[in-house]
Design a protein around this motif. Structure first.
Motif, PDB file in Angstrom:
ATOM      1  N   ASP A 322       0.861  -1.179   0.000  1.00 14.10           N
ATOM      2  CA  ASP A 322       0.000   0.000   0.000  1.00 14.10           C
ATOM      3  C   ASP A 322       0.899   1.231   0.000  1.00 14.10           C
ATOM      4  OD1 ASP A 322      -3.041  -0.884   0.826  1.00 14.10           O
ATOM      5  OD2 ASP A 322      -1.541  -2.228   1.683  1.00 14.10           O
ATOM      6  N   LEU A 323       0.849   2.015  -1.072  1.00 20.29           N
ATOM      7  CA  LEU A 323       1.680   3.211  -1.179  1.00 20.29           C
ATOM      8  C   LEU A 323       0.867   4.413  -0.708  1.00 20.29           C
ATOM      9  CD1 LEU A 323       3.546   2.691  -4.585  1.00 20.29           C
ATOM     10  CD2 LEU A 323       4.084   1.808  -2.300  1.00 20.29           C
ATOM     11  N   LEU A 324       1.319   5.032   0.376  1.00 16.05           N
ATOM     12  CA  LEU A 324       0.647   6.196   0.948  1.00 16.05           C
ATOM     13  C   LEU A 324       1.368   7.439   0.429  1.00 16.05           C
ATOM     14  CD1 LEU A 324      -0.268   3.781   2.718  1.00 16.05           C
ATOM     15  CD2 LEU A 324      -0.436   5.394   4.616  1.00 16.05           C
ATOM     16  N   TYR A 325       0.715   8.158  -0.475  1.00 17.96           N
ATOM     17  CA  TYR A 325       1.389   9.174  -1.272  1.00 17.96           C
ATOM     18  C   TYR A 325       1.093  10.584  -0.771  1.00 17.96           C
ATOM     19  CZ  TYR A 325      -3.130  10.088  -3.481  1.00 17.96           C
ATOM     20  OH  TYR A 325      -4.440  10.427  -3.714  1.00 17.96           O
ATOM     21  N   ASN A 326       2.059  11.484  -1.028  1.00 23.96           N
ATOM     22  CA  ASN A 326       1.930  12.921  -0.777  1.00 23.96           C
ATOM     23  C   ASN A 326       2.120  13.632  -2.107  1.00 23.96           C
ATOM     24  OD1 ASN A 326       3.770  11.829   1.841  1.00 23.96           O
ATOM     25  ND2 ASN A 326       1.911  12.950   2.356  1.00 23.96           N
ATOM     26  N   GLY A 327       1.024  13.847  -2.825  1.00 25.10           N
ATOM     27  CA  GLY A 327       1.118  14.408  -4.169  1.00 25.10           C
ATOM     28  C   GLY A 327       1.726  15.791  -4.199  1.00 25.10           C
ATOM     29  N   GLY A 328       1.368  16.644  -3.256  1.00 32.98           N
ATOM     30  CA  GLY A 328       1.911  17.998  -3.227  1.00 32.98           C
ATOM     31  C   GLY A 328       3.401  18.018  -2.962  1.00 32.98           C
ATOM     32  N   SER A 329       3.869  17.124  -2.081  1.00 30.51           N
ATOM     33  CA  SER A 329       5.308  17.040  -1.822  1.00 30.51           C
ATOM     34  C   SER A 329       6.053  16.614  -3.080  1.00 30.51           C
ATOM     35  CB  SER A 329       5.582  16.046  -0.690  1.00 30.51           C
ATOM     36  OG  SER A 329       5.002  16.492   0.513  1.00 30.51           O
ATOM     37  N   GLY A 330       5.431  15.716  -3.858  1.00 31.22           N
ATOM     38  CA  GLY A 330       6.042  15.310  -5.121  1.00 31.22           C
ATOM     39  C   GLY A 330       6.122  16.463  -6.103  1.00 31.22           C
ATOM     40  N   ASP A 331       5.050  17.266  -6.153  1.00 31.93           N
ATOM     41  CA  ASP A 331       5.069  18.421  -7.055  1.00 31.93           C
ATOM     42  C   ASP A 331       6.108  19.449  -6.618  1.00 31.93           C
ATOM     43  OD1 ASP A 331       3.126  17.324  -8.655  1.00 31.93           O
ATOM     44  OD2 ASP A 331       1.468  18.485  -7.789  1.00 31.93           O
ATOM     45  N   GLU A 332       6.280  19.633  -5.293  1.00 32.28           N
ATOM     46  CA  GLU A 332       7.308  20.560  -4.801  1.00 32.28           C
ATOM     47  C   GLU A 332       8.691  20.079  -5.193  1.00 32.28           C
ATOM     48  OE1 GLU A 332       6.668  20.737  -0.616  1.00 32.28           O
ATOM     49  OE2 GLU A 332       4.941  22.107  -0.749  1.00 32.28           O
ATOM     50  N   TRP A 333       8.940  18.785  -5.051  1.00 28.47           N
ATOM     51  CA  TRP A 333      10.244  18.229  -5.425  1.00 28.47           C
ATOM     52  C   TRP A 333      10.485  18.423  -6.920  1.00 28.47           C
ATOM     53  CZ3 TRP A 333      12.908  14.969  -8.511  1.00 28.47           C
ATOM     54  CH2 TRP A 333      14.158  14.520  -8.060  1.00 28.47           C
ATOM     55  N   LYS A 334       9.450  18.202  -7.693  1.00 29.72           N
ATOM     56  CA  LYS A 334       9.552  18.342  -9.152  1.00 29.72           C
ATOM     57  C   LYS A 334       9.907  19.782  -9.532  1.00 29.72           C
ATOM     58  CE  LYS A 334       6.748  17.335 -13.275  1.00 29.72           C
ATOM     59  NZ  LYS A 334       5.429  16.798 -13.723  1.00 29.72           N
TER      60      LYS A 334
END
Length: 675
Positions: A322-334
Motif C-alpha cells: 500500500d503506497l501512501l502518497y503525498n502528491g503535493g510534496s512530489g510536485d514541490e520536489w519536481k
C-alpha cells in the motif's frame, strides 16, 4: 438390510447416551428417547493460572470463541458437577460446553474425586473432548515415559519438531513442514518438554527430534484428550502455529469465531523525501530536537529504479504494498528539480500494480499549531491561554487536494481511506492529549471513514466523529535511514546503555531492554535487527490480527533495507503453512471493517447476547440485531436460506468460515453440517 442396520445402530447410540445421562444425574428426554442432545457452542476453561491455559484462552479470545472460566484455586468457585455441566432444555438433553480446556489430565487433583468423575462422565456421555494443556509423559495419558523408543525430557529451545502423517491429515493439515521452537536467547531456557512413545489409543501429531511424541490425542474409556507435553505461552511462535489445530481438534471443527493470517504493509511518504539520521550528532537534522545539523545530511528519496524494483518485488513475493502518497510534496520536489520527476513517472506507469492511499497533500502536521521554540515542541497558545489548532478548512484542504491529485493522475485511490502525516490530528501525548477538535468535521467533509492511527499509542479502534481509526503497527525499520549501517547506528543509540555509548533510553523504559553490547554497524542489521523485527511481525500475522504494518519510502530507497525483513516474514511463513492457509492481504477499509466486526462480536459475547448450539448436524446461531457472527465449520457445510440452501463461507486452512447474519425474514443463522 443396510437401512435396518443403520436404524438399530442409531437406537443403540441413543440408548448409551440415555444411560450416560442418567448416570451423570442429567435427566434424559422423557417424550422421545431418540432425541439427540443439544450441545452449546461454548468451551469450559478450568484455569489453574498457568501459562499454558492462559495461552489457550488468548487463542479463544483472538478468534472470538466463547468460553466460561472456572478458576480452580478460588474458594468460592462453582462445583463442577452434573448440574453445572448439563441440563435439559425443551425436553432435550443439553451439554453446556462443546469442549474442555484443563491444565492437565486430572485438573481436580484426584482421579476418583467427585468433580473428576462428573467431568469424565459428561465427556463420555456427550462425546466432548478435552485438552490437557500441559502435562508430563506417563501411562495415564497414553505415553510410555521410559528411555526406550524416544523417551526424553529436556529443553526444546531451537528444536525442529515434525508433524506426523496423522497430524497433517488431521487437525494440523494447514501446516506444511517442521515446527521450529523459538530460541531467542542462549542465556534463558524458553521451552521444556517431555517426549515419549505412544501406547495403544494414542495418536501422535507432533514428534521431537528424538522421535518421541510431544502432542497427540489419547482415546480411552470412551473419552478423547489432546495431550500436550511441552510448556508454552501465548507469545511463542510454536504455540501460535499449533493453536489453530488445537482448537479445531477440541471443537471437532465446528465453533463460533474465525481466524485468518493477515499481513498488510503500508509505505508512508511516497513521493516525499525523508530526513536522514546523523551518525555523529545522534539525531535527525530537520527535526526540532536536532540542533546544529543543518545541511549535515542529505534527504532520502526513492528513485525510478527503486520504484521498478518495488513493482518487481511485489510480483515475485505475491504481496501487494500500500503506497501512501503525498502528491503535493512530489510536485514541490519536481519544481525544485527542473520540473522533472522520474520517480513519479515510474510509479504512475506502474500504478495498477500497487494499492494507493491518501497521506495528505504535503504531509503537514494537522493537530495543534506547533511551537518549535521549545524542545520538545509544544502546542502554541492563544492570548487567552487556549490551544491554537490547525483549522478545519486547512485539514480538509490537505485531504481533498491529495485525493484530487490521485484522481487526476489515475490512481485507484479510495476516498474513504486516509492516514495523516505522523497520524497528526489525533491525540499525541504528551504535548496534545486530545484530538484536534476540527479533525472529525474535516474527515466528514472529505468523505473519510477510516483513518490510520499508531498502534503503539492507541492499539484499539475508536471513533473520530463518523470515522473509525485503523491502528497500524510501526516497524522497527526507521523512517530516517536508507542504509543498513545508519539503521544499526540509530538502533544502537536507542537500545544501548550510556555506559556503552548509547542514549540510555532503554535503561529507564519498562517496555524495552538494553543490548548486551552495541551491534556491529557492518553486520548488525542483517544478523540481529532483521530476525528480531521479522519475528515480531510474524507473531502479529499469526494472531488473527488484521492491523497493517507501516514503514517509509526511505526504506525502499538506497540499500532497500525493508525487503530483507519482509522477505523473512514471508519466507518463514511459507515454510510453515500449506497453500490452504495463504496470507490475507487487505486494504485499509477492509481491515477497519474486520476490526469493527471483531469488536462488536466481543461486546456481544461479553454481554451474554449470543446463543449458539448444535443438534445433530444442524447448527443454530442467534445474535443481537446488527451484529455479525463469525462461524467456522467443515467443508461441505451449507447455509439454510429462505428458499433452499447455499454453500457456507469461504475456505481457509481446511475449514469454511465467514461473518454471518440472519437473512431477511430469518431470526437465526442455520447451518447444515456434512453427514
Amino acid at each position: 438390510m443396510n437401512k435396518a442396520h443403520g436404524s438399530n445402530a442409531g437406537r443403540t447410540t441413543v440408548a448409551l447416551l440415555t444411560a450416560g445421562l442418567l448416570a451423570a444425574g442429567i435427566p434424559a428426554a422423557s417424550a422421545d428417547v431418540t432425541t439427540p442432545p443439544r450441545i452449546d457452542l461454548k468451551v469450559l476453561v478450568l484455569d489453574d493460572g498457568g501459562s499454558a491455559v492462559d495461552a489457550l484462552v488468548w487463542e479463544l479470545n483472538s478468534i472470538g470463541l466463547p468460553y466460561q472460566t472456572v478458576k480452580l484455586g478460588d474458594s468460592g468457585r462453582p462445583s463442577v458437577d452434573a448440574a453445572f455441566l448439563g441440563d435439559t432444555v425443551d425436553g432435550r438433553p443439553r451439554a453446556k460446553f462443546q469442549g474442555v480446556i484443563a491444565p492437565n489430565d486430572i485438573p481436580f487433583g484426584s482421579a476418583d474425586s467427585p468433580e473428576q468423575t462428573a467431568l469424565a462422565t459428561y465427556e463420555k456421555t456427550f462425546g466432548i473432548r478435552q485438552i490437557d494443556a500441559y502435562t508430563w509423559a506417563h501411562p495415564e495419558v497414553g505415553l510410555d515415559y521410559t528411555d526406550q523408543n524416544g523417551g526424553w525430557a529436556g529443553v526444546l529451545d531451537g528444536a525442529r519438531t515434525q508433524l506426523t502423517d496423522a497430524g497433517k491429515s488431521g487437525p494440523f493439515g494447514y501446516l506444511d513442514g517442521p515446527v521450529p521452537f523459538e530460541d531467542n536467547s542462549p542465556l534463558v531456557s524458553e521451552s521444556y518438554g517431555y517426549a515419549a512413545h505412544p501406547r495403544d489409543g494414542y495418536t501422535s501429531y507432533l514428534t521431537a527430534p528424538t522421535g518421541g511424541s510431544l502432542l497427540g490425542s489419547y482415546t480411552h474409556d470412551g473419552r478423547s484428550e489432546l495431550v500436550v507435553t511441552f510448556a508454552y505461552n501465548q507469545y511463542q511462535e510454536q504455540f501460535k502455529v499449533l493453536a489453530r489445530g488445537m482448537v479445531e481438534w477440541l471443537t471437532q471443527g465446528v465453533h463460533l469465531g474465525q481466524s485468518r493470517n493477515y499481513f498488510a504493509v503500508h509505505v508512508d511518504d511516497v513521493l516525499a523525501p525523508d530526513a536522514r539520521w546523523d551518525t555523529a550528532l545522534h539525531c535527525t537534522p530537520g527535526d526540532f530536537d536536532c540542533a546544529g545539523g543543518a545541511g549535515a545530511t542529505s534527504d532520502i528519496r526513492m528513485t525510478a529504479a527503486d520504484a521498478q524494483y518495488a513493482a518487481q518485488w511485489e510480483q515475485s513475493s505475491g504481496l501487494t504494498l500500500d503506497l501512501l502518497y503525498n502528491g503535493g510534496s512530489g510536485d514541490e520536489w519536481k519544481a525544485e528539480h527542473g520540473n522533472a520527476d522520474p520517480l513519479a513517472a515510474q510509479l504512475l506507469a506502474d500504478k495498477a500494480r500497487f494499492r494507493w492511499e491518501n497521506h495528505t497533500y504535503t504531509h503537514e502536521f494537522l493537530g495543534c499549531v506547533q511551537d518549535t521554540t521549545t524542545v520538545p515542541w509544544s502546542c502554541a497558545k492563544n492570548p487567552d491561554g487556549s490551544t491554537q489548532w490547525v483549522s478545519r478548512s486547512d485539514i480538509y484542504g490537505q485531504i481533498i487536494n491529495n485525493y484530487n491529485w490521485g484522481v487526476q493522475n489515475g490512481l485507484p485511490v479510495d476516498r474513504t481511506e486516509l492516514v495523516t502525516g505522523e497520524h497528526s490530528g489525533l491525540k499525541t501525548l504528551p504535548q496534545q492529549p486530545q484530538d484536534n477538535p476540527d479533525l472529525a468535521g474535516a474527515l466528514a467533509d472529505a468523505g473519510v471513514r477510516w483513518t490510520g492511527s499508531d498502534d503503539s499509542r492507541e492499539p484499539q479502534q475508536r471513533p473520530v466523529g463518523n470515522a473509525l481509526t485503523v491502528p497500524r503497527y510501526p516497524m522497527n525499520v526507521y523512517y530516517n535511514v536508507g542504509k543498513a549501517a545508519e539503521m544499526t547506528d540509530e538502533y544502537n543509540w536507542i537500545y544501548t546503555s550510556k555506559a556503552d555509548g548509547g542514549s540510555g533510553v532503554c535503561e529507564n523504559n519498562p517496555t524495552s531492554t538494553c543490548l548486551p553490547a552495541p551491534l556491529d554497524t557492518a553486520t548488525g542489521y542483517q544478523s540481529y535487527i532483521v530476525p528480531q523485527e521479522a519475528s515480531t511481525a510474524l507473531r502479529h500475522v499469526l494472531a488473527n490480527d488484521p492491523r497493517p504494518h507501516y514503514l517509509h519510502q526511505s526504506n525502499l530507497a538506497e540499500e532497500r533495507i525493508a525487503y530483507p525483513v519482509l522477505d523473512k516474514v514471508l519466507g518463514d511463513y511459507r515454510g510453515l503453512f500449506a497453500d490452504s492457509a495463504p496470507i490475507v492481504n487487505l486494504r485499509q477499509k477492509d481491515i477497519g471493517t474486520e476490526l469493527s466486526r471483531q469488536s462488536a462480536w466481543a461486546q456481544a459475547l461479553a454481554d451474554g447476547k449470543v446463543t449458539a448450539y448444535r443438534v445433530g448436524n444442524t447448527v443454530t446461531v442467534q445474535t443481537p440485531s446488527g451484529v455479525m457472527a463469525p462461524v467456522t465449520a467443515p467443508e461441505g457445510t451449507v447455509r439454510q436460506q429462505l428458499l433452499g440452501t447455499a454453500a457456507f463461507g469461504t475456505p481457509y486452512a481446511g475449514q469454511r468460515s465467514a461473518w454471518s447474519a440472519p437473512d431477511v425474514f430469518q431470526t437465526a443463522i442455520t447451518l447444515k453440517l456434512p453427514a
